[in-house]
Design a protein around this motif. Structure first.
Motif, PDB file in Angstrom:
ATOM      1  N   GLN A 156      74.187  17.771  42.437  1.00 50.03           N
ATOM      2  CA  GLN A 156      74.166  17.612  40.109  1.00 50.03           C
ATOM      3  C   GLN A 156      73.462  18.600  39.981  1.00 50.03           C
ATOM      4  OE1 GLN A 156      74.865  14.897  38.607  1.00 50.03           O
ATOM      5  NE2 GLN A 156      75.420  13.400  39.744  1.00 50.03           N
ATOM      6  N   LEU A 157      72.620  19.576  40.355  1.00 48.40           N
ATOM      7  CA  LEU A 157      72.446  20.770  40.067  1.00 48.40           C
ATOM      8  C   LEU A 157      73.299  21.766  40.299  1.00 48.40           C
ATOM      9  CD1 LEU A 157      69.208  21.248  41.448  1.00 48.40           C
ATOM     10  CD2 LEU A 157      69.590  20.968  39.039  1.00 48.40           C
ATOM     11  N   ALA A 158      74.001  21.839  41.171  1.00 49.62           N
ATOM     12  CA  ALA A 158      75.344  22.132  41.233  1.00 49.62           C
ATOM     13  C   ALA A 158      76.091  22.083  40.209  1.00 49.62           C
ATOM     14  CB  ALA A 158      75.849  22.610  42.329  1.00 49.62           C
ATOM     15  N   ARG A 159      76.530  20.486  39.789  1.00 52.14           N
ATOM     16  CA  ARG A 159      77.670  20.216  38.864  1.00 52.14           C
ATOM     17  C   ARG A 159      77.532  20.867  37.098  1.00 52.14           C
ATOM     18  NH1 ARG A 159      77.856  14.783  40.616  1.00 52.14           N
ATOM     19  NH2 ARG A 159      78.946  14.611  42.596  1.00 52.14           N
ATOM     20  N   GLU A 160      75.637  20.335  37.452  1.00 53.66           N
ATOM     21  CA  GLU A 160      74.987  21.470  36.051  1.00 53.66           C
ATOM     22  C   GLU A 160      75.611  22.750  35.347  1.00 53.66           C
ATOM     23  OE1 GLU A 160      73.848  19.332  33.384  1.00 53.66           O
ATOM     24  OE2 GLU A 160      74.204  17.370  34.389  1.00 53.66           O
ATOM     25  N   MET A 161      75.223  23.429  36.582  1.00 52.22           N
ATOM     26  CA  MET A 161      75.310  25.174  36.833  1.00 52.22           C
ATOM     27  C   MET A 161      76.268  25.416  36.262  1.00 52.22           C
ATOM     28  SD  MET A 161      71.886  26.279  37.545  1.00 52.22           S
ATOM     29  CE  MET A 161      71.479  27.459  37.559  1.00 52.22           C
ATOM     30  N   ARG A 162      77.451  24.927  36.609  1.00 48.22           N
ATOM     31  CA  ARG A 162      79.217  24.698  36.992  1.00 48.22           C
ATOM     32  C   ARG A 162      79.161  25.294  35.366  1.00 48.22           C
ATOM     33  NH1 ARG A 162      81.894  21.735  40.353  1.00 48.22           N
ATOM     34  NH2 ARG A 162      80.216  21.909  41.976  1.00 48.22           N
ATOM     35  N   ARG A 163      79.051  23.848  34.270  1.00 43.90           N
ATOM     36  CA  ARG A 163      78.999  24.110  33.136  1.00 43.90           C
ATOM     37  C   ARG A 163      78.516  24.663  32.094  1.00 43.90           C
ATOM     38  NH1 ARG A 163      77.626  17.653  33.079  1.00 43.90           N
ATOM     39  NH2 ARG A 163      79.383  16.634  33.921  1.00 43.90           N
TER      40      ARG A 163
END
Length: 163
Positions: A156-163
């Protein structure tokens, strides 16, 4: 002429001289690995050919110390398809090659409560078959669930960081 690999993984393996044949994913899920060791394996000719073809299963495999020697048990290496009557037995015990001091240290650890030797991967290093052994302690069900939760949070954190 050397074959060029398009993937990063293939290029890294070519530089290090290591070609991974099989990984035991179940081991990292079911056990907490405290230490790892590299051991050579005593194999017959048809076993080497089967390993190079990737026909190995380590699902239920484990290592045992007996009479000062380390043995790999329940590691299924398929019979070589072009083998003849001299083919090997798929589930035979295979001797692992470690230094005497390492065997002694592993013997002390495995006699402690809860520790076992689990093969993590089989690979070829400079043309020799090797097994990566892990000194492991069994995880409880709630530990496994906690690992899954942490993995989901990281995703989830990795997805948020990509955005």
């Amino acid at each position: 002429m050397a074959k060029k690999s398009g993937s990063k993984k293939g290029a890294a393996e070519a530089v290090s001289g290591i070609r991974i044949v099989s990984r035991n994913r179940k081991a990292r899920h079911d056990y907490a690995i405290s230490d790892t060791f590299e051991a050579g394996v005593v194999l017959q000719g048809t076993e080497v050919k089967s390993l190079r073809a990737g026909r190995v299963s380590m699902g239920d495999a484990y290592a045992r110390i007996k009479d000062g020697e380390v043995w790999l048990e329940h590691c299924h290496i398929d019979e070589y398809l072009q083998g003849n009557r001299y083919n090997h037995e798929p589930l035979r015990r295979r001797k692992l090659l470690l230094h005497r001091r390492e065997i002694h240290r592993l013997g002390i650890k495995t006699n402690e409560r809860g520790f076992t030797l689990v093969p993590l991967s089989i690979y070829f290093k400079r043309g020799r078959a090797k097994v990566e052994l892990g000194l492991a302690k069994g995880k409880k069900t709630y530990d496994r669930r906690e690992d899954i939760k942490q993995r989901d949070v990281k995703r989830q954190l990795a997805r948020e960081m990509r955005r």
